[in-house]
Design a protein around this motif. Sequence first.
Motif, PDB file in Angstrom:
ATOM      1  N   SER A   1       0.781  -1.137  -0.263  1.00 40.34           N
ATOM      2  CA  SER A   1      -0.492  -0.248  -0.229  1.00 40.34           C
ATOM      3  C   SER A   1       0.885   1.203   0.358  1.00 40.34           C
ATOM      4  N   GLY A   2       2.199   1.065   0.307  1.00 39.41           N
ATOM      5  CA  GLY A   2       3.271   2.347   0.541  1.00 39.41           C
ATOM      6  C   GLY A   2       2.762   3.168   1.455  1.00 39.41           C
ATOM      7  N   LYS A   3       2.387   1.868   2.486  1.00 41.31           N
ATOM      8  CA  LYS A   3       2.842   2.544   4.078  1.00 41.31           C
ATOM      9  C   LYS A   3       3.998   2.894   4.415  1.00 41.31           C
ATOM     10  N   TYR A   4       4.681   2.241   4.006  1.00 43.48           N
ATOM     11  CA  TYR A   4       6.636   1.851   3.914  1.00 43.48           C
ATOM     12  C   TYR A   4       7.409   2.387   3.652  1.00 43.48           C
ATOM     13  N   GLU A   5       8.140   3.209   4.127  1.00 47.28           N
ATOM     14  CA  GLU A   5       9.453   3.966   2.936  1.00 47.28           C
ATOM     15  C   GLU A   5      10.152   3.507   1.683  1.00 47.28           C
ATOM     16  N   ARG A   6      10.206   1.656   2.580  1.00 38.07           N
ATOM     17  CA  ARG A   6      10.734   0.840   1.182  1.00 38.07           C
ATOM     18  C   ARG A   6      10.088  -0.114   0.923  1.00 38.07           C
ATOM     19  N   PRO A   7       9.795  -0.234  -0.394  1.00 33.88           N
ATOM     20  CA  PRO A   7       8.332  -1.651   0.108  1.00 33.88           C
ATOM     21  C   PRO A   7       9.321  -3.405   0.015  1.00 33.88           C
ATOM     22  N   MET A   8      10.641  -3.189   0.585  1.00 26.75           N
ATOM     23  CA  MET A   8      11.608  -4.316   1.447  1.00 26.75           C
ATOM     24  C   MET A   8      10.262  -3.958   2.573  1.00 26.75           C
ATOM     25  N   LEU A   9      10.477  -3.220   3.349  1.00 25.61           N
ATOM     26  CA  LEU A   9      10.730  -2.735   4.489  1.00 25.61           C
ATOM     27  C   LEU A   9       8.584  -3.508   5.047  1.00 25.61           C
ATOM     28  N   GLU A  10       8.526  -2.849   3.259  1.00 29.15           N
ATOM     29  CA  GLU A  10       6.720  -3.061   3.496  1.00 29.15           C
ATOM     30  C   GLU A  10       6.367  -5.007   3.744  1.00 29.15           C
TER      31      GLU A  10
ATOM     32  N   PHE B   1       8.753  -9.239  -8.534  1.00 23.67           N
ATOM     33  CA  PHE B   1       8.613  -7.894  -8.718  1.00 23.67           C
ATOM     34  C   PHE B   1       9.110  -7.159  -7.658  1.00 23.67           C
ATOM     35  N   LEU B   2      10.311  -7.992  -6.516  1.00 21.15           N
ATOM     36  CA  LEU B   2      10.392  -6.861  -5.961  1.00 21.15           C
ATOM     37  C   LEU B   2      12.044  -6.785  -6.357  1.00 21.15           C
ATOM     38  N   PHE B   3      12.395  -8.065  -6.801  1.00 17.97           N
ATOM     39  CA  PHE B   3      14.101  -7.972  -7.241  1.00 17.97           C
ATOM     40  C   PHE B   3      14.140  -6.143  -7.980  1.00 17.97           C
ATOM     41  N   PRO B   4      13.569  -5.853  -9.054  1.00 14.61           N
ATOM     42  CA  PRO B   4      13.707  -4.669  -9.681  1.00 14.61           C
ATOM     43  C   PRO B   4      13.871  -3.436  -9.241  1.00 14.61           C
ATOM     44  N   ILE B   5      12.520  -3.506  -8.193  1.00 13.00           N
ATOM     45  CA  ILE B   5      12.883  -2.575  -6.982  1.00 13.00           C
ATOM     46  C   ILE B   5      13.838  -2.362  -6.112  1.00 13.00           C
ATOM     47  N   LEU B   6      14.296  -2.883  -6.040  1.00 13.74           N
ATOM     48  CA  LEU B   6      15.492  -3.234  -4.626  1.00 13.74           C
ATOM     49  C   LEU B   6      16.790  -3.213  -5.253  1.00 13.74           C
ATOM     50  N   ARG B   7      16.926  -3.629  -6.777  1.00 16.03           N
ATOM     51  CA  ARG B   7      18.040  -3.545  -7.349  1.00 16.03           C
ATOM     52  C   ARG B   7      18.811  -1.577  -7.452  1.00 16.03           C
TER      53      ARG B   7
ATOM     54  N   GLN C   1      16.801   0.724  -5.988  1.00 18.96           N
ATOM     55  CA  GLN C   1      16.602   1.086  -4.764  1.00 18.96           C
ATOM     56  C   GLN C   1      18.655   1.239  -3.808  1.00 18.96           C
ATOM     57  N   ALA C   2      19.218   0.519  -4.035  1.00 18.87           N
ATOM     58  CA  ALA C   2      19.532   0.423  -3.478  1.00 18.87           C
ATOM     59  C   ALA C   2      20.902   0.081  -4.555  1.00 18.87           C
ATOM     60  N   LYS C   3      20.993   0.315  -6.139  1.00 21.39           N
ATOM     61  CA  LYS C   3      22.008   0.458  -6.617  1.00 21.39           C
ATOM     62  C   LYS C   3      22.888  -0.846  -6.807  1.00 21.39           C
ATOM     63  N   VAL C   4      22.450  -2.023  -6.598  1.00 22.30           N
ATOM     64  CA  VAL C   4      23.144  -2.621  -7.299  1.00 22.30           C
ATOM     65  C   VAL C   4      22.774  -4.238  -7.994  1.00 22.30           C
ATOM     66  N   ASP C   5      23.595  -4.968  -7.850  1.00 26.28           N
ATOM     67  CA  ASP C   5      23.131  -5.970  -9.304  1.00 26.28           C
ATOM     68  C   ASP C   5      22.681  -7.251  -8.685  1.00 26.28           C
ATOM     69  N   GLU C   6      21.758  -8.028  -9.448  1.00 26.14           N
ATOM     70  CA  GLU C   6      21.150  -8.712  -8.908  1.00 26.14           C
ATOM     71  C   GLU C   6      21.549 -10.046  -8.394  1.00 26.14           C
ATOM     72  N   GLN C   7      22.710  -9.947  -8.050  1.00 25.35           N
ATOM     73  CA  GLN C   7      23.011 -11.474  -6.785  1.00 25.35           C
ATOM     74  C   GLN C   7      23.083 -10.227  -5.459  1.00 25.35           C
ATOM     75  N   GLN C   8      23.701  -9.080  -5.810  1.00 24.37           N
ATOM     76  CA  GLN C   8      23.321  -8.932  -4.536  1.00 24.37           C
ATOM     77  C   GLN C   8      22.389  -8.792  -3.502  1.00 24.37           C
TER      78      GLN C   8
ATOM     79  N   MET D   1      23.429  -3.596   3.394  1.00 21.66           N
ATOM     80  CA  MET D   1      23.991  -2.569   2.005  1.00 21.66           C
ATOM     81  C   MET D   1      25.354  -2.723   2.782  1.00 21.66           C
ATOM     82  N   HIS D   2      25.804  -2.564   3.552  1.00 25.85           N
ATOM     83  CA  HIS D   2      27.034  -1.605   4.460  1.00 25.85           C
ATOM     84  C   HIS D   2      27.912  -2.802   4.283  1.00 25.85           C
TER      85      HIS D   2
END
Length: 191
Positions: free
Chosen positions: A74-83, A124-130, A132-139, A182-183
């Motif tokens: 629903s967009g309740k949280y700031e990041r899709p992964m968190l939601e 559907f989450l992996f493209p969003i995560l990639r 947002q986090a500026k990472v590749d698919e494996q990361q 991420m760190h």
Amino acid sequence: MPAIAKVTKEMIIDAAFETVKEMGAENINARTVSQKLGCSTQPVLYHFKTIEDVRIATYKKASEFHINYVTNLSGKYERPMLEVGMRYIQFAVEEKNLFRFLYHSNYCIGISLSDWLTGKNFDFLFPILRKQAKVDEQQAYSIFSQIFLVTHGITSLLANNAMVYDEAYCIKTLSNAYFGAMHLIEEGSLL
């Protein structure tokens, strides 16, 4: 022309699903399902060879219900992964019996964690995560699996009444898992 069946296979699965939600999977049997339907046990045993077959069909329905619940963002949280993580946790709080049936029974077999996480349920989450986090698919997979393992630990504790739900604590814990992953990626040490 044969008589039209009054009790359908879908009605039996729905009744078994409601039984799990209300009383737990251990209560799926011909008697409880037929009582919920207001019929004899005959239709249950007509549509399914065994009660085990009813449980398997019910597990499939519960799994689909769970995935729909968790991925209905629903967009309740700031990041899709968190939601997604918070929806997963809220499911364990609101649907303890279903959660235990899905993850604390012998029906959750035959699929690896990697296959489950990268399957169609969360694709559907992996493209969003990639992005947002500026990472590749494996990361992205590594971040997601770290967050999932932390989230699943929390949900298991909640579903078994070993922890009291505290939304702020859960948000902080999932955020720590995300930023910790991420760190580790920045250091080059996340698997």
